[in-house]
Design a protein around this motif. Structure first.
Motif, mmCIF file in Angstrom:
data_model
loop_
_atom_site.group_PDB
_atom_site.id
_atom_site.type_symbol
_atom_site.label_atom_id
_atom_site.label_comp_id
_atom_site.label_asym_id
_atom_site.label_seq_id
_atom_site.Cartn_x
_atom_site.Cartn_y
_atom_site.Cartn_z
ATOM 1 N N TYR A 97 0.863 -1.182 0.000
ATOM 2 C CA TYR A 97 0.000 0.000 0.000
ATOM 3 C C TYR A 97 0.897 1.228 0.000
ATOM 4 C CZ TYR A 97 -3.833 -3.090 1.447
ATOM 5 O OH TYR A 97 -4.778 -4.089 1.516
ATOM 6 N N ILE A 98 0.496 2.242 -0.750
ATOM 7 C CA ILE A 98 1.247 3.493 -0.801
ATOM 8 C C ILE A 98 0.476 4.552 -0.031
ATOM 9 C CG2 ILE A 98 2.175 5.313 -2.279
ATOM 10 C CD1 ILE A 98 2.561 3.226 -4.442
ATOM 11 N N LEU A 99 1.156 5.151 0.935
ATOM 12 C CA LEU A 99 0.566 6.166 1.801
ATOM 13 C C LEU A 99 1.154 7.527 1.431
ATOM 14 C CD1 LEU A 99 -1.324 6.330 4.334
ATOM 15 C CD2 LEU A 99 0.741 6.164 5.729
ATOM 16 N N ASP A 100 0.295 8.499 1.244
ATOM 17 C CA ASP A 100 0.748 9.844 0.880
ATOM 18 C C ASP A 100 -0.059 10.858 1.677
ATOM 19 O OD1 ASP A 100 1.833 12.068 -0.305
ATOM 20 O OD2 ASP A 100 1.377 11.479 -2.361
ATOM 21 N N GLN A 101 0.618 11.613 2.538
ATOM 22 C CA GLN A 101 -0.011 12.630 3.373
ATOM 23 C C GLN A 101 -1.221 12.089 4.137
ATOM 24 O OE1 GLN A 101 -0.708 16.007 0.788
ATOM 25 N NE2 GLN A 101 1.448 16.568 0.794
ATOM 26 N N GLY A 102 -1.020 10.914 4.728
ATOM 27 C CA GLY A 102 -2.044 10.335 5.586
ATOM 28 C C GLY A 102 -3.183 9.645 4.889
ATOM 29 N N VAL A 103 -3.043 9.400 3.577
ATOM 30 C CA VAL A 103 -4.111 8.766 2.798
ATOM 31 C C VAL A 103 -3.505 7.641 1.954
ATOM 32 C CG1 VAL A 103 -5.866 9.123 1.015
ATOM 33 C CG2 VAL A 103 -5.401 10.929 2.688
ATOM 34 N N ILE A 104 -4.172 6.489 1.887
ATOM 35 C CA ILE A 104 -3.754 5.429 0.974
ATOM 36 C C ILE A 104 -4.131 5.852 -0.450
ATOM 37 C CG2 ILE A 104 -4.076 3.030 0.253
ATOM 38 C CD1 ILE A 104 -2.625 3.140 2.862
ATOM 39 N N VAL A 105 -3.107 5.973 -1.307
ATOM 40 C CA VAL A 105 -3.357 6.452 -2.665
ATOM 41 C C VAL A 105 -3.226 5.362 -3.710
ATOM 42 C CG1 VAL A 105 -2.696 8.815 -2.129
ATOM 43 C CG2 VAL A 105 -0.946 7.204 -2.919
ATOM 44 N N HIS A 106 -2.644 4.219 -3.327
ATOM 45 C CA HIS A 106 -2.489 3.133 -4.298
ATOM 46 C C HIS A 106 -2.247 1.834 -3.545
ATOM 47 C CE1 HIS A 106 -1.889 1.905 -8.491
ATOM 48 N NE2 HIS A 106 -0.946 1.088 -8.060
ATOM 49 N N GLU A 107 -2.647 0.731 -4.133
ATOM 50 C CA GLU A 107 -2.366 -0.585 -3.572
ATOM 51 C C GLU A 107 -2.225 -1.577 -4.714
ATOM 52 O OE1 GLU A 107 -5.958 -2.896 -2.044
ATOM 53 O OE2 GLU A 107 -6.631 -0.803 -1.805
ATOM 54 N N GLY A 108 -1.532 -2.667 -4.470
ATOM 55 C CA GLY A 108 -1.379 -3.655 -5.523
ATOM 56 C C GLY A 108 -0.432 -4.760 -5.127
ATOM 57 N N ARG A 109 -0.280 -5.723 -6.040
ATOM 58 C CA ARG A 109 0.688 -6.782 -5.836
ATOM 59 C C ARG A 109 2.083 -6.183 -5.852
ATOM 60 N NH1 ARG A 109 -1.538 -10.927 -3.600
ATOM 61 N NH2 ARG A 109 0.341 -12.098 -4.175
ATOM 62 N N ALA A 110 2.946 -6.684 -4.963
ATOM 63 C CA ALA A 110 4.269 -6.092 -4.829
ATOM 64 C C ALA A 110 5.058 -6.160 -6.134
ATOM 65 C CB ALA A 110 5.032 -6.805 -3.708
ATOM 66 N N ARG A 111 5.000 -7.275 -6.826
ATOM 67 C CA ARG A 111 5.759 -7.423 -8.067
ATOM 68 C C ARG A 111 5.282 -6.440 -9.127
ATOM 69 N NH1 ARG A 111 10.689 -9.957 -7.857
ATOM 70 N NH2 ARG A 111 10.556 -11.605 -6.275
ATOM 71 N N ALA A 112 3.969 -6.207 -9.161
ATOM 72 C CA ALA A 112 3.431 -5.250 -10.135
ATOM 73 C C ALA A 112 3.927 -3.845 -9.834
ATOM 74 C CB ALA A 112 1.906 -5.302 -10.133
ATOM 75 N N LEU A 113 3.939 -3.483 -8.556
ATOM 76 C CA LEU A 113 4.427 -2.153 -8.185
ATOM 77 C C LEU A 113 5.916 -2.020 -8.463
ATOM 78 C CD1 LEU A 113 2.549 -1.515 -4.809
ATOM 79 C CD2 LEU A 113 1.962 -0.682 -7.072
ATOM 80 N N LEU A 114 6.653 -3.104 -8.263
ATOM 81 C CA LEU A 114 8.089 -3.083 -8.518
ATOM 82 C C LEU A 114 8.384 -2.858 -9.994
ATOM 83 C CD1 LEU A 114 10.824 -3.406 -7.104
ATOM 84 C CD2 LEU A 114 10.675 -5.864 -7.505
ATOM 85 N N GLY A 115 7.472 -3.320 -10.852
ATOM 86 C CA GLY A 115 7.657 -3.148 -12.288
ATOM 87 C C GLY A 115 7.045 -1.880 -12.850
ATOM 88 N N ASP A 116 6.446 -1.057 -11.986
ATOM 89 C CA ASP A 116 5.803 0.180 -12.421
ATOM 90 C C ASP A 116 6.832 1.312 -12.393
ATOM 91 O OD1 ASP A 116 4.354 2.691 -12.353
ATOM 92 O OD2 ASP A 116 2.541 1.558 -11.881
ATOM 93 N N ALA A 117 7.191 1.823 -13.551
ATOM 94 C CA ALA A 117 8.253 2.833 -13.645
ATOM 95 C C ALA A 117 7.914 4.094 -12.861
ATOM 96 C CB ALA A 117 8.520 3.168 -15.107
ATOM 97 N N ALA A 118 6.657 4.526 -12.913
ATOM 98 C CA ALA A 118 6.263 5.747 -12.217
ATOM 99 C C ALA A 118 6.355 5.565 -10.704
ATOM 100 C CB ALA A 118 4.842 6.143 -12.614
ATOM 101 N N ILE A 119 5.935 4.398 -10.209
ATOM 102 C CA ILE A 119 6.018 4.107 -8.780
ATOM 103 C C ILE A 119 7.481 4.075 -8.343
ATOM 104 C CG2 ILE A 119 5.617 2.352 -7.007
ATOM 105 C CD1 ILE A 119 3.075 3.769 -7.817
#
Length: 234
Positions: A205-227
């Motif tokens: 889960y990605i937390l930004d300024q006290g709010v969850i802004v994104h979630e996903g499978r770890a491998r998918a996030l690892l392969g996301d260039a923007a993330i």
């Protein structure tokens, strides 16, 4: 194992967590990602009951625990290792380990429990009689984790476990997390080394300024260039 819904928390007038919701399934490693000041540590402290002002729902093993004190949550099998480690000055490594058993029924079997921790953390076995605060930073982190693990928690929350640790010990620590997962331990991980955390995690889960802004499978996030560009350089 853990379900958090609409969790809010305050430090004084500052509304730090604003409706945070996430889940950690039994046997999973889930990591919480975010830049400094995003609210990651506050989330762990609120789940553990270490922040006075909070609102929402926190269910652990299907039991609502938001109103329970921290020691009761630990007694239910939820352990927390803070970033600052909190090694007790003046006590040896072995004595620090025994502190993890004081509030449990396992205290009478302390030696067998310590032997089990030594099997997981061989470095500690070589230093049981050493004053704990004289250990290296990485060894103190291992001791903090072992002290939390010695009571046999069902889930452990780790806050920045690789902070300030030499690379060789970081490798050893992440290998340990993978072994704990294989043994069935559930882990909620806040970690500055985002790439390494995503490599061993199931979900994130990605937390930004006290709010969850994104979630996903770890491998998918690892392969996301923007993330990776935004968070893996933190």
């Amino acid at each position: 194992m853990l379900r958090v819904h609409d969790l809010n928390a305050w430090y004084g007038p500052s509304h730090v967590l604003q409706g945070v919701s996430f889940e950690v399934g039994m046997g999973e490693i889930v990591c919480l990602i975010g830049r400094n000041g995003a609210g990651k540590t506050t989330t762990l402290k609120a789940v553990m009951g270490l922040i006075a002002r909070r609102r929402g729902r926190v269910l652990f093993a299907e039991e609502e625990i938001l109103a329970r004190p921290a020691y009761a949550r630990f007694g239910r099998g939820l352990a927390y290792v803070p970033e600052e480690r909190r090694i007790v000055p003046g006590l040896t490594v072995g004595e620090n380990l025994r502190l993890g058993l004081i509030a449990t029924k396992r205290f009478r079997a302390a030696e067998s429990e310590i032997a089990a921790m030594v099997a997981l953390f061989p470095r500690l076995g070589e230093r049981l009689d050493q004053i704990a605060v004289t250990l290296s930073g990485g060894e103190q982190q291992m001791l903090a984790i072992a002290r939390a693990m010695i009571a046999g928690p069902r889930m452990i929350m780790l806050d920045e476990p690789s902070e300030g640790i030499m690379p060789a010990l970081v490798d050893e620590m992440f290998a340990l997390f993978a072994r704990l997962k294989k043994s069935g331990t559930t882990i909620l991980l806040v970690e500055q080394n985002v790439e390494r955390a995503l490599e061993i995690a199931d979900r994130a889960y990605i937390l930004d300024q006290g709010v969850i802004v994104h979630e996903g499978r770890a491998r998918a996030l690892l392969g996301d260039a923007a993330i990776k560009e935004r968070y893996c350089s933190v």
